[in-house]
Design an enzyme around this catalytic site. Structure first.
Site, PDB file in Angstrom:
ATOM      1  N   GLU A   1       5.858  -2.271  -4.196  1.00 61.51           N
ATOM      2  CA  GLU A   1       6.870  -2.633  -4.941  1.00 61.51           C
ATOM      3  C   GLU A   1       8.097  -1.875  -4.915  1.00 61.51           C
ATOM      4  O   GLU A   1       8.257  -0.593  -4.621  1.00 61.51           O
ATOM      5  CB  GLU A   1       6.519  -2.858  -6.364  1.00 61.51           C
ATOM      6  CG  GLU A   1       7.115  -3.580  -7.477  1.00 61.51           C
ATOM      7  CD  GLU A   1       7.353  -5.024  -6.915  1.00 61.51           C
ATOM      8  OE1 GLU A   1       8.545  -5.304  -6.381  1.00 61.51           O
ATOM      9  OE2 GLU A   1       6.141  -5.801  -6.849  1.00 61.51           O
TER      10      GLU A   1
ATOM     11  N   CYS B   1       4.785  -9.625  -6.051  1.00 61.94           N
ATOM     12  CA  CYS B   1       4.093  -8.941  -4.987  1.00 61.94           C
ATOM     13  C   CYS B   1       4.853  -9.572  -3.546  1.00 61.94           C
ATOM     14  O   CYS B   1       4.627 -10.651  -3.128  1.00 61.94           O
ATOM     15  CB  CYS B   1       2.754  -9.232  -4.676  1.00 61.94           C
ATOM     16  SG  CYS B   1       1.948  -8.321  -3.441  1.00 61.94           S
TER      17      CYS B   1
END
Length: 261
Positions: free
Chosen positions: A111, A2
């Site tokens: 992402e 992340c």
């Protein structure tokens, strides 16, 4: 992994979800990057006899974990994520996994789908948020780092796990999601050892998130408004076949978004 996320909920919404007695005001943040301050929730078990409640408080920590034994932060790698499968054994995270587990408030995360080796395509960004909206709580670790001159700095990392069905076509890692019914157990570091909460570090249910392809505006930290979450204007396509975007650049610690708090 992340590497960017968002928190656009109101302070009142955060306060209600996490059961906080008080919280300071803060603005919506659409493009939170490493080294910037993030909102973490800690839980301190009350020690009065017969009182089993958990005190929770919200505080700001630098996104970039620093173990207490680090001598020179400038020479230590930026730890923004910790693998949940190995955090309890790794020297960097072992103590925090046992004593300083936290919740990290978010509205979702970004992402990038990266093409395979040899491909001329560039990375494509996705905004991944709870399908039904609301706040998501990432499992995290915190460490208060003390420099040689005695200055203290709270630092944190996001725990990650393998992907669920929605995230798997985009990336092979995703943040650990702690659900409200598990907040107390996760935060109770006095009574719950890492082995007792290992079951919480699992991929979110397959229908929990939805992934929205966005433009490459999110790649630049200076772009910090709601436009970074708007769907890409060209026709959607499966990961790997759509118009790619540039890989995000590393965050500048001096970025003006540091001044939001």
């Amino acid at each position: 992994m992340c590497g960017r996320f968002s928190l656009t909920a109101t302070p009142e919404e955060v306060q209600e979800l996490f059961g906080l007695e008080e919280i300071e005001d803060f603005p919506p943040r659409y493009n939170i990057a490493p080294t910037q301050p993030i909102l973490v929730i800690t839980g301190d078990r009350r020690r009065e006899e017969g009182d089993n409640r958990t005190d929770r408080r919200a505080l700001l920590a630098r996104w970039g974990f620093l173990p207490g034994w680090v001598k020179d932060p400038a020479e230590f790698p930026l730890l923004i994520n910790a693998r949940s499968e190995t955090a309890a054994e790794k020297a960097s995270f072992r103590a925090a996994m046992r004593h300083r587990r936290v919740l990290i408030a978010a509205s979702g995360f970004y992402e990038w789908h990266r093409p395979g080796k040899g491909s001329k395509e560039k990375s494509t960004p996705y905004w991944i948020k709870p399908r039904h909206g609301g706040i998501v709580a990432f499992g995290g670790l915190m460490e208060t780092y003390m420099s040689a001159d005695g200055a203290e700095m709270d630092t944190a990392a996001v725990l990650t796990v393998g992907p669920n069905r929605e995230v798997a076509p985009i990336h092979d890692r995703m943040p650990v999601v702690i659900h409200p019914e598990d907040f107390s157990r996760w935060l109770d570091c006095l009574n719950q050892e890492p082995r007792h909460v290992a079951d919480l570090m699992a991929p979110a249910p397959d229908d929990y998130f939805e992934a929205i392809r966005v433009s490459d505006l999110v790649n630049k930290v200076a772009n910090s408004g709601p436009e970074v979450q708007e769907p890409a204007t060209d026709a959607p396509a499966a990961p790997g076949s759509e118009k790619p975007a540039r890989k995000p650049k590393a965050a500048d610690p001096a970025d003006k978004q540091m001044k939001l708090f």
